[in-house]
Design a protein around this motif. Sequence first.
Motif, short mmCIF file in Angstrom:
data_model
loop_
_atom_site.label_atom_id
_atom_site.label_comp_id
_atom_site.label_asym_id
_atom_site.label_seq_id
_atom_site.Cartn_x
_atom_site.Cartn_y
_atom_site.Cartn_z
N ASN A 25 0.86 -1.18 0.00
CA ASN A 25 0.00 0.00 0.00
C ASN A 25 0.89 1.22 0.00
OD1 ASN A 25 0.84 0.47 2.69
ND2 ASN A 25 -0.87 -0.73 3.51
N ASP A 26 0.38 2.36 0.44
CA ASP A 26 1.13 3.60 0.30
C ASP A 26 2.44 3.63 1.08
OD1 ASP A 26 -0.72 4.60 -1.41
OD2 ASP A 26 -1.83 5.74 0.10
N ASN A 27 2.54 2.89 2.17
CA ASN A 27 3.76 2.98 2.97
C ASN A 27 4.28 1.62 3.45
OD1 ASN A 27 1.95 2.34 5.08
ND2 ASN A 27 1.57 4.52 5.45
N CYS A 28 3.76 0.54 2.86
CA CYS A 28 4.13 -0.78 3.36
C CYS A 28 4.20 -1.77 2.20
CB CYS A 28 3.09 -1.24 4.38
SG CYS A 28 3.27 -2.96 4.91
N VAL A 29 5.16 -2.68 2.27
CA VAL A 29 5.24 -3.78 1.31
C VAL A 29 5.48 -5.07 2.09
CG1 VAL A 29 7.71 -3.37 0.93
CG2 VAL A 29 6.41 -4.70 -0.74
N VAL A 30 4.75 -6.12 1.71
CA VAL A 30 4.92 -7.44 2.33
C VAL A 30 5.68 -8.32 1.35
CG1 VAL A 30 3.79 -9.48 3.28
CG2 VAL A 30 2.79 -7.21 3.66
N LEU A 31 6.78 -8.89 1.80
CA LEU A 31 7.64 -9.71 0.96
C LEU A 31 7.65 -11.15 1.46
CD1 LEU A 31 10.65 -7.22 1.06
CD2 LEU A 31 8.96 -7.39 -0.77
N ARG A 32 7.75 -12.09 0.54
CA ARG A 32 7.83 -13.50 0.90
C ARG A 32 9.14 -14.09 0.41
NH1 ARG A 32 3.15 -15.83 -1.32
NH2 ARG A 32 4.24 -16.10 -3.30
N GLN A 34 11.10 -17.84 0.09
CA GLN A 34 10.82 -19.27 0.11
C GLN A 34 12.11 -20.07 0.05
OE1 GLN A 34 7.95 -19.00 -3.28
NE2 GLN A 34 6.53 -20.04 -1.89
N SER A 35 12.06 -21.24 0.68
CA SER A 35 13.17 -22.18 0.61
C SER A 35 12.59 -23.58 0.68
CB SER A 35 14.15 -21.95 1.77
OG SER A 35 13.73 -22.64 2.93
N PRO A 36 13.38 -24.60 0.39
CA PRO A 36 12.87 -25.98 0.50
C PRO A 36 12.38 -26.36 1.89
CG PRO A 36 14.91 -25.94 -0.77
CD PRO A 36 14.75 -24.57 -0.17
N THR A 37 12.78 -25.60 2.92
CA THR A 37 12.40 -25.95 4.29
C THR A 37 11.20 -25.15 4.80
OG1 THR A 37 13.90 -24.32 5.30
CG2 THR A 37 14.80 -26.52 4.81
N GLY A 38 10.64 -24.25 3.99
CA GLY A 38 9.50 -23.47 4.44
C GLY A 38 9.48 -22.10 3.80
N GLU A 39 8.82 -21.15 4.45
CA GLU A 39 8.74 -19.80 3.92
C GLU A 39 8.73 -18.78 5.04
OE1 GLU A 39 5.17 -19.50 1.65
OE2 GLU A 39 3.85 -19.55 3.40
N GLY A 40 9.00 -17.56 4.65
CA GLY A 40 9.00 -16.48 5.62
C GLY A 40 8.43 -15.22 5.02
N TYR A 41 7.96 -14.32 5.88
CA TYR A 41 7.38 -13.06 5.43
C TYR A 41 8.10 -11.90 6.10
CZ TYR A 41 3.64 -15.70 3.25
OH TYR A 41 2.94 -16.57 2.44
N MET A 42 8.33 -10.86 5.31
CA MET A 42 8.95 -9.63 5.80
C MET A 42 8.00 -8.49 5.48
SD MET A 42 12.81 -10.45 4.42
CE MET A 42 12.21 -11.02 2.81
N THR A 43 7.54 -7.80 6.51
CA THR A 43 6.62 -6.68 6.33
C THR A 43 7.40 -5.40 6.58
OG1 THR A 43 4.78 -8.05 7.10
CG2 THR A 43 4.43 -5.67 7.05
N LEU A 44 7.58 -4.62 5.53
CA LEU A 44 8.47 -3.47 5.57
C LEU A 44 7.68 -2.16 5.49
CD1 LEU A 44 11.83 -3.17 3.70
CD2 LEU A 44 10.22 -1.28 3.61
N TYR A 45 7.89 -1.30 6.47
CA TYR A 45 7.24 0.01 6.51
C TYR A 45 8.28 1.10 6.26
CZ TYR A 45 3.44 -2.49 8.88
OH TYR A 45 2.44 -3.37 9.21
N MET A 46 7.99 1.98 5.31
CA MET A 46 8.87 3.13 5.09
C MET A 46 8.41 4.25 6.02
SD MET A 46 10.98 1.98 2.92
CE MET A 46 11.90 3.48 2.63
N VAL A 47 9.12 4.41 7.13
CA VAL A 47 8.71 5.34 8.18
C VAL A 47 9.01 6.78 7.77
CG1 VAL A 47 9.08 5.98 10.59
CG2 VAL A 47 9.07 3.57 9.92
N MET A 48 10.19 7.00 7.28
CA MET A 48 10.61 8.27 6.70
C MET A 48 11.54 7.93 5.54
SD MET A 48 11.59 10.54 10.10
CE MET A 48 12.19 9.19 11.13
N LYS A 49 11.83 8.86 4.71
CA LYS A 49 12.78 8.60 3.64
C LYS A 49 14.13 8.23 4.26
CE LYS A 49 14.42 10.27 -0.80
NZ LYS A 49 14.43 11.39 -1.78
N GLY A 50 14.61 7.03 3.92
CA GLY A 50 15.87 6.57 4.48
C GLY A 50 15.74 5.81 5.78
N VAL A 51 14.51 5.64 6.28
CA VAL A 51 14.29 4.93 7.54
C VAL A 51 13.17 3.91 7.33
CG1 VAL A 51 13.69 5.10 9.98
CG2 VAL A 51 14.94 6.97 8.87
N TYR A 52 13.45 2.65 7.64
CA TYR A 52 12.40 1.63 7.51
C TYR A 52 12.36 0.75 8.75
CZ TYR A 52 16.06 -1.77 6.25
OH TYR A 52 17.16 -2.59 6.25
#
Length: 334
Positions: A25-32, A34-52
Amino acid sequence: MNDNLISGVLHSKGFGSNVQSVTENDNCVVLRIQSPTGEGYMTLYMVMKGVYVMFDEFHLESCESEFKNMENVFCIDHCRQGRIEHENLLGSKFYMESGDLKLGRRINHSGRIHMPNGYYYGMTIGFEVGEAEKSIKSEFPGIDIEIEAIVDKFSASDKTNSSAEEYFIRRDSLLENDEHIDHILAEMYNIPNEIRMELFKVKVMELLLRLKMLDKSLYKDDRLYIPASQAEKIKEVHKLIVESPGKNYTVENLSQMFGIPESTLRKNFREIYGSPIYKYIKKVKVNKAAELLKNDSNLKISDVAENVGYDNPSKFSAAFKDVMGLTPFEFRNL
């Protein structure tokens, strides 16, 4: 979040081809990842320019990260739950457990990640130092924060030294000397959606101010570095324990089988898996017993005990209650 910003985030952080964007969305991206042993999710918020702020939730044992860091990035990593193994380019490994904090540039980041217990939940606060400095001065003009000074405080210019590039603080040391930092980080996991972005800014600034005032002399960077070859032997020991719950191994047996001194085996197993080896073996046996009790009602409790290596039903019952909080009979009849 517009396409240019998304691609910019992904490119600048260099997450790699095995990471896909799931939603944004406007300030967040959810990333996945994957590996043969499972998966993971990273939810990244851009708090300010240059800061996440990025929250990691992994349900996997290991993965190969293609993360390519930039030299002007400074990261604060916090482990919330689980354990995570970091391997540096110099062939050593160290481990973070719940409440531990790591600060640094990640110059020697190898990309090989292992979760000894199969899961990890944590947070990274990242700064692209130059951009972050501008954003903070613009948004908080009355607060005296120099990102470069904090970076210099917690990292060194010697890029050949794996311990020089990052600083590590165990949770017990943090609570003893500055529990406010622990509170700030804990609060960041539980911010309501409606005020998330505003409070992220406040909490990041509060954390930076605390780090600015932190007296490093009160903390000892006491992480244990384990050579990769030794860590792999410990993982072989772990695999044997998990795959053979009916066998009874002593530290002496395992030491001889894998060619590891007993003291080294005890110390490194605890560091990697977060538990003394005998306690871990008992937990593996009891978990297998619980599975049998629930899935096979025809098995007598004494048979279950024998299947997981207990000849004495009383000792089995005591061990089961110690781990599960219930006797085998009570557990089966839940």
